[in-house]
Each structure stands twice: as structure tokens, then as C-alpha cells.
Scaffold this motif. Structure first.
Motif, PDB file in Angstrom:
ATOM      1  N   HIS A  18     -46.901  56.928  55.651  1.00  0.00           N
ATOM      2  CA  HIS A  18     -45.949  57.841  55.027  1.00  0.00           C
ATOM      3  C   HIS A  18     -45.218  57.130  53.886  1.00  0.00           C
ATOM      4  CE1 HIS A  18     -46.432  60.835  58.143  1.00  0.00           C
ATOM      5  NE2 HIS A  18     -46.343  59.868  59.045  1.00  0.00           N
ATOM      6  N   ARG A  19     -44.820  57.889  52.911  1.00  0.00           N
ATOM      7  CA  ARG A  19     -44.028  57.340  51.810  1.00  0.00           C
ATOM      8  C   ARG A  19     -42.610  57.083  52.315  1.00  0.00           C
ATOM      9  NH1 ARG A  19     -44.844  58.048  46.209  1.00  0.00           N
ATOM     10  NH2 ARG A  19     -46.447  59.544  46.774  1.00  0.00           N
ATOM     11  N   ARG A  20     -42.063  55.952  51.994  1.00  0.00           N
ATOM     12  CA  ARG A  20     -40.699  55.586  52.379  1.00  0.00           C
ATOM     13  C   ARG A  20     -39.874  55.372  51.119  1.00  0.00           C
ATOM     14  NH1 ARG A  20     -41.862  57.348  56.883  1.00  0.00           N
ATOM     15  NH2 ARG A  20     -42.554  56.006  58.555  1.00  0.00           N
ATOM     16  N   ALA A  21     -38.583  55.675  51.226  1.00  0.00           N
ATOM     17  CA  ALA A  21     -37.693  55.472  50.089  1.00  0.00           C
ATOM     18  C   ALA A  21     -36.291  55.146  50.593  1.00  0.00           C
ATOM     19  CB  ALA A  21     -37.650  56.718  49.215  1.00  0.00           C
ATOM     20  N   LEU A  22     -35.557  54.429  49.791  1.00  0.00           N
ATOM     21  CA  LEU A  22     -34.170  54.112  50.079  1.00  0.00           C
ATOM     22  C   LEU A  22     -33.406  54.244  48.770  1.00  0.00           C
ATOM     23  CD1 LEU A  22     -31.919  52.925  51.910  1.00  0.00           C
ATOM     24  CD2 LEU A  22     -32.648  50.672  51.105  1.00  0.00           C
ATOM     25  N   ALA A  23     -32.293  54.953  48.822  1.00  0.00           N
ATOM     26  CA  ALA A  23     -31.445  55.102  47.639  1.00  0.00           C
ATOM     27  C   ALA A  23     -30.049  54.597  47.977  1.00  0.00           C
ATOM     28  CB  ALA A  23     -31.378  56.556  47.206  1.00  0.00           C
ATOM     29  N   VAL A  24     -29.464  53.868  47.074  1.00  0.00           N
ATOM     30  CA  VAL A  24     -28.119  53.343  47.256  1.00  0.00           C
ATOM     31  C   VAL A  24     -27.300  53.734  46.034  1.00  0.00           C
ATOM     32  CG1 VAL A  24     -26.722  51.270  47.540  1.00  0.00           C
ATOM     33  CG2 VAL A  24     -28.981  51.403  48.605  1.00  0.00           C
ATOM     34  N   HIS A  25     -26.169  54.363  46.275  1.00  0.00           N
ATOM     35  CA  HIS A  25     -25.261  54.745  45.197  1.00  0.00           C
ATOM     36  C   HIS A  25     -24.017  53.883  45.333  1.00  0.00           C
ATOM     37  CE1 HIS A  25     -27.045  59.032  44.742  1.00  0.00           C
ATOM     38  NE2 HIS A  25     -27.942  58.162  45.139  1.00  0.00           N
ATOM     39  N   LEU A  26     -23.768  53.026  44.371  1.00  0.00           N
ATOM     40  CA  LEU A  26     -22.591  52.167  44.401  1.00  0.00           C
ATOM     41  C   LEU A  26     -21.523  52.746  43.487  1.00  0.00           C
ATOM     42  CD1 LEU A  26     -24.366  48.700  44.261  1.00  0.00           C
ATOM     43  CD2 LEU A  26     -23.483  49.908  46.272  1.00  0.00           C
ATOM     44  N   LEU A  27     -20.301  52.809  43.999  1.00  0.00           N
ATOM     45  CA  LEU A  27     -19.164  53.367  43.267  1.00  0.00           C
ATOM     46  C   LEU A  27     -18.053  52.330  43.223  1.00  0.00           C
ATOM     47  CD1 LEU A  27     -18.931  56.717  45.242  1.00  0.00           C
ATOM     48  CD2 LEU A  27     -20.212  56.335  43.146  1.00  0.00           C
ATOM     49  N   GLN A  28     -17.196  52.433  42.226  1.00  0.00           N
ATOM     50  CA  GLN A  28     -15.999  51.597  42.208  1.00  0.00           C
ATOM     51  C   GLN A  28     -15.087  52.055  43.335  1.00  0.00           C
ATOM     52  OE1 GLN A  28     -15.890  51.076  37.423  1.00  0.00           O
ATOM     53  NE2 GLN A  28     -13.974  51.208  38.438  1.00  0.00           N
ATOM     54  N   ARG A  29     -14.336  51.129  43.885  1.00  0.00           N
ATOM     55  CA  ARG A  29     -13.488  51.452  45.034  1.00  0.00           C
ATOM     56  C   ARG A  29     -12.386  52.456  44.700  1.00  0.00           C
ATOM     57  NH1 ARG A  29     -10.163  47.176  48.740  1.00  0.00           N
ATOM     58  NH2 ARG A  29      -9.635  48.634  50.380  1.00  0.00           N
ATOM     59  N   ASP A  30     -11.941  52.498  43.455  1.00  0.00           N
ATOM     60  CA  ASP A  30     -10.840  53.393  43.092  1.00  0.00           C
ATOM     61  C   ASP A  30     -11.305  54.752  42.572  1.00  0.00           C
ATOM     62  OD1 ASP A  30     -11.928  52.489  40.720  1.00  0.00           O
ATOM     63  OD2 ASP A  30     -10.004  52.016  39.786  1.00  0.00           O
ATOM     64  N   VAL A  31     -12.592  55.067  42.723  1.00  0.00           N
ATOM     65  CA  VAL A  31     -13.103  56.342  42.246  1.00  0.00           C
ATOM     66  C   VAL A  31     -12.551  57.490  43.104  1.00  0.00           C
ATOM     67  CG1 VAL A  31     -15.194  56.406  43.662  1.00  0.00           C
ATOM     68  CG2 VAL A  31     -15.202  57.490  41.437  1.00  0.00           C
ATOM     69  N   THR A  32     -12.358  58.645  42.480  1.00  0.00           N
ATOM     70  CA  THR A  32     -11.918  59.849  43.200  1.00  0.00           C
ATOM     71  C   THR A  32     -12.773  61.021  42.754  1.00  0.00           C
ATOM     72  OG1 THR A  32     -10.275  60.404  41.506  1.00  0.00           O
ATOM     73  CG2 THR A  32      -9.509  59.085  43.378  1.00  0.00           C
ATOM     74  N   PHE A  33     -12.796  62.064  43.589  1.00  0.00           N
ATOM     75  CA  PHE A  33     -13.444  63.303  43.173  1.00  0.00           C
ATOM     76  C   PHE A  33     -12.558  63.993  42.149  1.00  0.00           C
ATOM     77  CE2 PHE A  33     -15.345  63.023  47.499  1.00  0.00           C
ATOM     78  CZ  PHE A  33     -16.668  63.039  47.118  1.00  0.00           C
ATOM     79  N   ARG A  34     -13.161  64.691  41.217  1.00  0.00           N
ATOM     80  CA  ARG A  34     -12.358  65.458  40.264  1.00  0.00           C
ATOM     81  C   ARG A  34     -11.780  66.678  40.993  1.00  0.00           C
ATOM     82  NH1 ARG A  34     -17.864  66.500  38.233  1.00  0.00           N
ATOM     83  NH2 ARG A  34     -18.417  68.563  38.998  1.00  0.00           N
ATOM     84  N   ALA A  35     -10.589  67.087  40.558  1.00  0.00           N
ATOM     85  CA  ALA A  35      -9.946  68.246  41.172  1.00  0.00           C
ATOM     86  C   ALA A  35     -10.557  69.545  40.649  1.00  0.00           C
ATOM     87  CB  ALA A  35      -8.448  68.220  40.918  1.00  0.00           C
TER      88      ALA A  35
END
Length: 80
Positions: A18-35
């Protein structure tokens, strides 16, 4: 990642593997969602109603200059 991100790879030509995949999303610690506008459907599922905070449950801190890591990451690394 953004829904318009282009992906590509060759066909899986194996009948047994089977095909395997791994994705990692790195964010800055002070990031926030937009309102406004609210986050789209990909990241919006992780947003807490009425808050712009990005929670460590879904986005754990893996590194900080002060040495802090989210408890789930610290526990996992202590077993290595």
C-alpha cells in the motif's frame, strides 16, 4: 495545506504494498486562527467556537527556545 496545493507522484505499481504518506505542518507557536472570515473547512474543524487560539491538542508544541514541549510530545520523547 491549502486545497489548491498541487500534489503528484507516480502510480503505485505494486499489488502487495500500500502507498504510505506522512504530512507534517509546522506552525509558529504564537499563531492564531483569524476571526473573520472564519477558517475554511480544512483547519476550521480545529477552531474552538468564539476563540482564535490554536490548541495544543491538535497542534502540539514540538520545540521552543525555552525548552517547552506539549505534554503529549514530551511524554512520547521520554520513552525514546
Amino acid at each position: 495545506h491549502h486545497g489548491d496545493t498541487w500534489h503528484g507522484s507516480g502510480p503505485n505499481q505494486s499489488d502487495a504494498r500500500h502507498r504510505r504518506a506522512l504530512a507534517v505542518h509546522l506552525l509558529q507557536r504564537d499563531v492564531t486562527f483569524r476571526a473573520e472570515p472564519r477558517p475554511d473547512y480544512i483547519y476550521g474543524r480545529y477552531a474552538v467556537h468564539g476563540s482564535t487560539a490554536v490548541g495544543e491538542t491538535w497542534f502540539p508544541v514540538t520545540y521552543s527556545p525555552e525548552g517547552y514541549r506539549s505534554p503529549s510530545i514530551a511524554d512520547a520523547c521520554s520513552e525514546v
